[in-house]
Design a protein around this motif. Structure first.
Motif, short mmCIF file in Angstrom:
data_model
loop_
_atom_site.label_atom_id
_atom_site.label_comp_id
_atom_site.label_asym_id
_atom_site.label_seq_id
_atom_site.Cartn_x
_atom_site.Cartn_y
_atom_site.Cartn_z
N SER C 5 0.85 -1.19 0.00
CA SER C 5 0.00 0.00 0.00
C SER C 5 0.88 1.24 0.00
CB SER C 5 -0.90 0.02 1.24
OG SER C 5 -1.79 -1.06 1.21
N ILE C 6 0.51 2.21 -0.82
CA ILE C 6 1.29 3.45 -0.94
C ILE C 6 0.34 4.64 -0.88
CG2 ILE C 6 2.70 4.82 -2.52
CD1 ILE C 6 3.81 2.22 -3.63
N GLN C 7 0.67 5.60 -0.05
CA GLN C 7 -0.10 6.85 -0.03
C GLN C 7 0.75 7.93 -0.70
OE1 GLN C 7 -3.34 7.75 1.12
NE2 GLN C 7 -2.70 9.56 -0.06
N THR C 8 0.31 8.40 -1.87
CA THR C 8 1.07 9.46 -2.53
C THR C 8 0.62 10.81 -1.97
OG1 THR C 8 -0.48 9.62 -4.40
CG2 THR C 8 1.33 8.04 -4.59
N ARG C 9 1.52 11.81 -2.09
CA ARG C 9 1.25 13.11 -1.47
C ARG C 9 1.18 14.26 -2.48
NH1 ARG C 9 1.91 12.12 3.88
NH2 ARG C 9 2.83 10.07 4.24
N ASP C 10 1.72 14.03 -3.69
CA ASP C 10 1.72 15.10 -4.69
C ASP C 10 0.93 14.65 -5.92
OD1 ASP C 10 3.40 16.61 -3.07
OD2 ASP C 10 5.19 15.67 -3.93
N HIS C 11 0.68 15.61 -6.78
CA HIS C 11 -0.04 15.28 -8.03
C HIS C 11 0.83 14.38 -8.91
CE1 HIS C 11 -1.86 16.24 -12.07
NE2 HIS C 11 -2.83 15.69 -11.38
N CYS C 12 2.11 14.72 -8.99
CA CYS C 12 3.05 13.91 -9.78
C CYS C 12 4.24 13.61 -8.87
CB CYS C 12 3.47 14.68 -11.02
SG CYS C 12 4.60 13.78 -12.08
N GLN C 13 4.47 12.34 -8.57
CA GLN C 13 5.47 11.98 -7.56
C GLN C 13 6.07 10.61 -7.88
OE1 GLN C 13 3.77 11.54 -3.65
NE2 GLN C 13 5.73 11.60 -2.59
N ILE C 63 10.21 16.57 -18.14
CA ILE C 63 10.22 16.18 -19.56
C ILE C 63 8.89 15.52 -19.93
CG2 ILE C 63 11.29 14.60 -21.22
CD1 ILE C 63 13.98 15.13 -19.66
N LEU C 64 8.38 14.66 -19.06
CA LEU C 64 7.08 14.03 -19.33
C LEU C 64 5.99 15.09 -19.44
CD1 LEU C 64 7.29 10.85 -17.08
CD2 LEU C 64 7.14 10.89 -19.58
N GLU C 65 6.02 16.09 -18.55
CA GLU C 65 5.01 17.15 -18.57
C GLU C 65 5.13 18.01 -19.84
OE1 GLU C 65 2.46 17.53 -16.62
OE2 GLU C 65 1.78 19.42 -17.51
N ARG C 66 6.36 18.27 -20.30
CA ARG C 66 6.55 19.02 -21.55
C ARG C 66 5.96 18.24 -22.73
NH1 ARG C 66 12.86 20.98 -21.27
NH2 ARG C 66 12.56 22.60 -19.68
N ASN C 67 6.17 16.92 -22.75
CA ASN C 67 5.70 16.11 -23.87
C ASN C 67 4.19 15.86 -23.80
OD1 ASN C 67 7.91 14.83 -25.81
ND2 ASN C 67 8.84 15.15 -23.82
N VAL C 68 3.69 15.79 -22.58
CA VAL C 68 2.27 15.49 -22.38
C VAL C 68 1.70 16.49 -21.38
CG1 VAL C 68 0.60 13.69 -21.88
CG2 VAL C 68 2.87 13.04 -22.69
N PRO C 69 1.40 17.72 -21.83
CA PRO C 69 0.90 18.74 -20.90
C PRO C 69 -0.47 18.35 -20.32
CG PRO C 69 0.86 19.55 -23.17
CD PRO C 69 1.57 18.23 -23.20
N TRP C 70 -0.68 18.73 -19.06
CA TRP C 70 -1.92 18.38 -18.37
C TRP C 70 -3.13 18.93 -19.13
CZ3 TRP C 70 -2.97 14.84 -14.96
CH2 TRP C 70 -4.23 14.86 -14.32
N GLU C 71 -3.01 20.16 -19.62
CA GLU C 71 -4.07 20.75 -20.44
C GLU C 71 -3.75 20.50 -21.90
OE1 GLU C 71 -6.69 22.24 -19.19
OE2 GLU C 71 -6.07 22.57 -17.10
N GLY C 79 -10.66 14.60 -17.25
CA GLY C 79 -9.61 15.61 -17.37
C GLY C 79 -8.21 15.13 -17.08
N ASN C 80 -8.02 13.82 -16.89
CA ASN C 80 -6.68 13.33 -16.54
C ASN C 80 -6.06 12.42 -17.61
OD1 ASN C 80 -8.35 11.20 -16.22
ND2 ASN C 80 -7.73 10.66 -14.13
N SER C 81 -6.37 12.72 -18.87
CA SER C 81 -5.82 11.89 -19.95
C SER C 81 -4.30 11.92 -19.97
CB SER C 81 -6.36 12.36 -21.30
OG SER C 81 -7.69 11.93 -21.45
N ALA C 82 -3.70 13.06 -19.60
CA ALA C 82 -2.24 13.14 -19.56
C ALA C 82 -1.67 12.07 -18.63
CB ALA C 82 -1.79 14.53 -19.11
N ALA C 83 -2.33 11.86 -17.49
CA ALA C 83 -1.86 10.86 -16.53
C ALA C 83 -1.96 9.45 -17.12
CB ALA C 83 -2.67 10.96 -15.23
N HIS C 84 -3.02 9.19 -17.88
CA HIS C 84 -3.18 7.85 -18.48
C HIS C 84 -2.05 7.52 -19.45
CE1 HIS C 84 -7.11 6.64 -16.89
NE2 HIS C 84 -7.50 7.90 -17.00
#
Lengths: 133, 133, 133
Positions: C5-13, C63-71, C79-84
């Protein structure tokens, strides 16, 4: 080893293959193990992602196309270099855990065959390795 | 576990390692199973893609460089963050099915060691897990 | 099968899970094999990369965020296709070789749980398949 046949219909298409792979797992009789799903092609891949809203897969194809446009001034004469790199980005295989005799997924997960240069007649190979009991 | 040694010659280079891995599979005596090919480095990866036209690999390297340019205003002092993310995009390992005592590939597939920050002396580790008989 | 079990604390971590996975390997008693680490989620993945300088992970997320921006004008209503797609790019699982009863890593390698749409309560599943002796 087990083999599936898939006929893709679009140039870029994600096809849910859970049911076919689950049948292979059931036939194997393995209760605990790992199922390797391998694509013997270089312009198609395998990924695992959401099966609930078809817009997720639509967005995934859109994002891949934005990052790797079909026209890109590539050297490869066949003209499908974009499909080759997309295949490597998703991966030629995935591994799914077998638990209690079944593919063990999260709630929203499914296995997708990813066609990047269709339509074509494709194969998927499956091999099952047992876990320690 | 088996180990291969590889000397890369370029900064970014894809090297076909089919023959070396096939020799390990033959030595193992396993007829049906899965071969895990793992890179113990963080700026190199493993992928499987086309072995016929060398332009495919050239285009793959070009596309990766376009998406992840070497110069990118990165924080990592060593300056090779592009190599780290490319390694994760291709993956630190691949799994190939062993069938009838041999690596079981599609017609055009080969295993590539992907150097993203060479030239360097590198290792590849191979582990073989047998399938249900 | 084993579960973490893992509890994450940030949006991207990115969270290093070496110690937890190593404990599972020790408990299994397997000396030679392959450890499959699988994420049962579609907006999180697993990768293996450098554990020495935390700037490497910071740059990988950038780098991942530059290639796949959240918006990105995506269709998926959540609204979370970038995460997928980031999850599929890193991969839903990784395989690490077990050698002499331990996870066998390169000097700088660690296993990272990659949260792309946190914070959330997450699971990681682990299955161990023995190698030929």
């Amino acid at each position: 080893m087990y083999e599936l046949s898939i006929q893709t219909r679009d140039h870029c298409q994600f096809i849910n293959i859970d049911r076919d792979v689950q049948q292979i797992v059931a036939k194997s009789g393995v209760n605990e193990g790992v199922c390797t799903i391998f694509v013997p092609h270089t312009t198609a891949g395998i990924t695992i992602n959401e099966n609930a809203d078809p817009d997720v897969v639509r967005d995934m194809k859109l994002i891949l196309e934005r990052n790797v446009p079909w026209e890109g001034g590539y050297a490869h004469a066949e003209g499908n270099s974009a499909a080759h790199i997309k295949a490597s980005m998703m991966g030629p295989s995935q591994q799914v855990i077998i638990h209690n005799g079944r593919l063990h997924f999260g709630t929203w997960q499914s296995i997708y065959f990813c066609e990047f240069d269709g339509p074509r007649a494709r194969k998927v190979w499956v091999q099952i390795t047992p876990a320690v009991s």
